[in-house]
Design a protein around this motif. Sequence first.
Motif, PDB file in Angstrom:
ATOM      1  N   THR A 155      83.591  32.516 -37.276  1.00 20.58           N
ATOM      2  CA  THR A 155      82.321  31.776 -37.452  1.00 20.58           C
ATOM      3  C   THR A 155      81.515  31.758 -36.152  1.00 20.58           C
ATOM      4  O   THR A 155      80.295  31.899 -36.187  1.00 20.58           O
ATOM      5  N   VAL A 156      82.202  31.592 -35.026  1.00 18.92           N
ATOM      6  CA  VAL A 156      81.502  31.553 -33.740  1.00 18.92           C
ATOM      7  C   VAL A 156      80.907  32.933 -33.440  1.00 18.92           C
ATOM      8  O   VAL A 156      79.738  33.054 -33.063  1.00 18.92           O
ATOM      9  N   THR A 157      81.695  33.986 -33.676  1.00 16.37           N
ATOM     10  CA  THR A 157      81.176  35.329 -33.381  1.00 16.37           C
ATOM     11  C   THR A 157      79.999  35.662 -34.296  1.00 16.37           C
ATOM     12  O   THR A 157      79.079  36.340 -33.870  1.00 16.37           O
ATOM     13  N   SER A 158      80.006  35.155 -35.530  1.00 17.15           N
ATOM     14  CA  SER A 158      78.892  35.552 -36.398  1.00 17.15           C
ATOM     15  C   SER A 158      77.592  34.846 -36.025  1.00 17.15           C
ATOM     16  O   SER A 158      76.529  35.279 -36.444  1.00 17.15           O
ATOM     17  N   VAL A 159      77.676  33.785 -35.216  1.00 15.20           N
ATOM     18  CA  VAL A 159      76.446  33.202 -34.677  1.00 15.20           C
ATOM     19  C   VAL A 159      75.961  34.043 -33.484  1.00 15.20           C
ATOM     20  O   VAL A 159      74.770  34.305 -33.340  1.00 15.20           O
ATOM     21  N   LEU A 160      76.900  34.498 -32.658  1.00 16.64           N
ATOM     22  CA  LEU A 160      76.520  35.220 -31.435  1.00 16.64           C
ATOM     23  C   LEU A 160      76.027  36.640 -31.712  1.00 16.64           C
ATOM     24  O   LEU A 160      75.016  37.087 -31.160  1.00 16.64           O
ATOM     25  N   ILE A 161      76.768  37.362 -32.551  1.00 19.33           N
ATOM     26  CA  ILE A 161      76.595  38.814 -32.687  1.00 19.33           C
ATOM     27  C   ILE A 161      75.186  39.284 -33.070  1.00 19.33           C
ATOM     28  O   ILE A 161      74.692  40.260 -32.514  1.00 19.33           O
ATOM     29  N   PRO A 162      74.502  38.620 -34.017  1.00 19.81           N
ATOM     30  CA  PRO A 162      73.184  39.146 -34.383  1.00 19.81           C
ATOM     31  C   PRO A 162      72.144  39.040 -33.265  1.00 19.81           C
ATOM     32  O   PRO A 162      71.070  39.607 -33.382  1.00 19.81           O
ATOM     33  N   ASP A 163      72.451  38.319 -32.176  1.00 19.10           N
ATOM     34  CA  ASP A 163      71.465  38.085 -31.129  1.00 19.10           C
ATOM     35  C   ASP A 163      72.005  38.607 -29.799  1.00 19.10           C
ATOM     36  O   ASP A 163      72.806  37.952 -29.134  1.00 19.10           O
ATOM     37  N   LEU A 164      71.554  39.799 -29.415  1.00 16.65           N
ATOM     38  CA  LEU A 164      72.085  40.438 -28.198  1.00 16.65           C
ATOM     39  C   LEU A 164      71.873  39.569 -26.959  1.00 16.65           C
ATOM     40  O   LEU A 164      72.739  39.482 -26.094  1.00 16.65           O
ATOM     41  N   GLN A 165      70.714  38.898 -26.878  1.00 16.69           N
ATOM     42  CA  GLN A 165      70.433  38.068 -25.701  1.00 16.69           C
ATOM     43  C   GLN A 165      71.451  36.927 -25.596  1.00 16.69           C
ATOM     44  O   GLN A 165      71.880  36.561 -24.512  1.00 16.69           O
ATOM     45  N   LEU A 166      71.815  36.397 -26.764  1.00 17.24           N
ATOM     46  CA  LEU A 166      72.822  35.331 -26.789  1.00 17.24           C
ATOM     47  C   LEU A 166      74.169  35.868 -26.286  1.00 17.24           C
ATOM     48  O   LEU A 166      74.860  35.217 -25.505  1.00 17.24           O
ATOM     49  N   CYS A 167      74.521  37.066 -26.732  1.00 17.61           N
ATOM     50  CA  CYS A 167      75.770  37.695 -26.284  1.00 17.61           C
ATOM     51  C   CYS A 167      75.732  37.932 -24.785  1.00 17.61           C
ATOM     52  O   CYS A 167      76.726  37.723 -24.088  1.00 17.61           O
ATOM     53  N   GLU A 168      74.589  38.375 -24.290  1.00 15.68           N
ATOM     54  CA  GLU A 168      74.487  38.659 -22.854  1.00 15.68           C
ATOM     55  C   GLU A 168      74.591  37.371 -22.047  1.00 15.68           C
ATOM     56  O   GLU A 168      75.214  37.345 -20.983  1.00 15.68           O
ATOM     57  N   TYR A 169      74.000  36.303 -22.564  1.00 19.22           N
ATOM     58  CA  TYR A 169      74.113  34.998 -21.907  1.00 19.22           C
ATOM     59  C   TYR A 169      75.587  34.577 -21.860  1.00 19.22           C
ATOM     60  O   TYR A 169      76.106  34.186 -20.809  1.00 19.22           O
TER      61      TYR A 169
END
Length: 486
Positions: free
Chosen positions: A320-334
């Motif tokens: 669930t946590v990864t599916s919030v992060l993954i669609p948003d590259l900027q979020l992943c980079e942060y």
Amino acid sequence: MEYEAVIGLEIHVQLKAKSKVFAGTPAGFGEEPNLLIDPTVLALPGALPVLNRESVEKSMKFGLMIDAKMPTISRWSRKNYFYPDSPKNYQITQLAEEAIVGPGEVEIELPGPSRNVMGEHKKIRINHAHLEEDVGKLTHGGNTSLVDYNRAGTTLLEIVTEPDMHSAEEAVALLNAIIMILRAAGLSDCDMEKGQLRCDTNVSVRPAGTQELRTRTEMKNVNSLTGVRNCINFEIKRQAAAYERGETIVQETRGWNAETGHTYSMRSKENAHDYRYFPDPDLMPVKVDDAWLQRLAATLPERPFDRQRRYMADYKLPYTVTSVLIPDLQLCEYFEASLKACGKNPQQTANFLINEILRELAAIGPEATIAQSRIAPEALAGLVEVVEAGTISKQQAKEVFAEMWTSGKPAAAIIEEKGLSQSNDSGALEAIIDTVLADAKNISLVAAIKGGNDRAINALKGQVMKAAKGKANPAQVDAILRAKLA
Ligand code: ADP
Ligand code: MG
């Protein structure tokens, strides 16, 4: 009879490029009508097209993201038709076999049994993706028709799938996967409300268990995910019912009426020869070599589903946590920048990011992005660090976070100012614990704990924390209490 649906999509994506695909005029959205034009866009006599490198490279990047076979030479064709949305009377486009992107595949995820569980993954084959120019926009009203050529000539990539999908869910999953890829690689924002992604939806049905491709219908320019889902489901039912009545399906282009939820017949499908395709004599072919491909590949991010698997395996993040992060590259980079700064507790870092930072951003507005976070990745790492070290409790961390967000100060400074630091001075703590244990009102509690009632220890912990004014480290209190009671 049981029927199986067969679905193929032709996805038109406006790629992000500063200028139009065959002209130097800026590409844009929301300008006053007919400002983004020049002699080439208007096809004035003598004006010649010049290919935009950015459009070509962004198309190639899409190909690399989907592991496509990349042709070494790619050519331009004219697709002839007469309609005022195109000032040239033809559209510059590409034939499938000369397209800038050859066959590839896109990994999709189907909805899982619940939101917390990963769904089945499968691959959908892409036939090719070709580069072409968009057309202008017509507005009809009364006895006037208006034309706006601002959109004419902007970069479109048409991604054509094989007929590999068998349900509306699979088609929507494919669109979601393609949107994730295009956004992650910075190729398009895919804002469907702005018409940046439109989808021609091809549907046929066949008796379940058979493999033949039957006659299909095509719904043009469906411009929302719900629209795609609903028009497919409607069309499957309509075609199956027609076969049940012994009728045949005619190959045709159908419209989609989102209000009634019905598809309706528009025109019989035109064939390729109706468009009299021929090579565009004004444009040179594009030669693609390995060096160019490698240069572009080096600029591309990890594929979204690969990144998701890595976060789950290496950082033990829940799905669930990864599916919030993954669609948003900027979020992943942060997230990764914050981890790099502290290196501790990826789960804690992700939790602060999702529960605290995203909540604050949502309060700013639906368009707010991580770039607007008032807390830098390194500052978040500072907060995770003090919680990990036991300097403050998780409860206190929320208070510190709120203060960080409003004042922009680092966690350590706030802890210092507010005197929030949990005491790790075990001498002082032992003295407090001794006092609590010696208190006459606790005699029966102590007896109960020694008699095996482990839960009763919480009452003592509460008293110790209170006496220490909340500054004691709960783990340390627990350890000392247990040692003394043993
Ligand atoms: P055209 O050149 O006439 O547009 P294509 O063969 O290029 O036709 O296919 C266009 C789209 O229609 C593709 O996405 C393809 O997967 C899909 N398609 C082709 N045949 C079928 C079929 N029988 N049922 C459903 N979709 C189909
Ligand atoms: Mg087609």
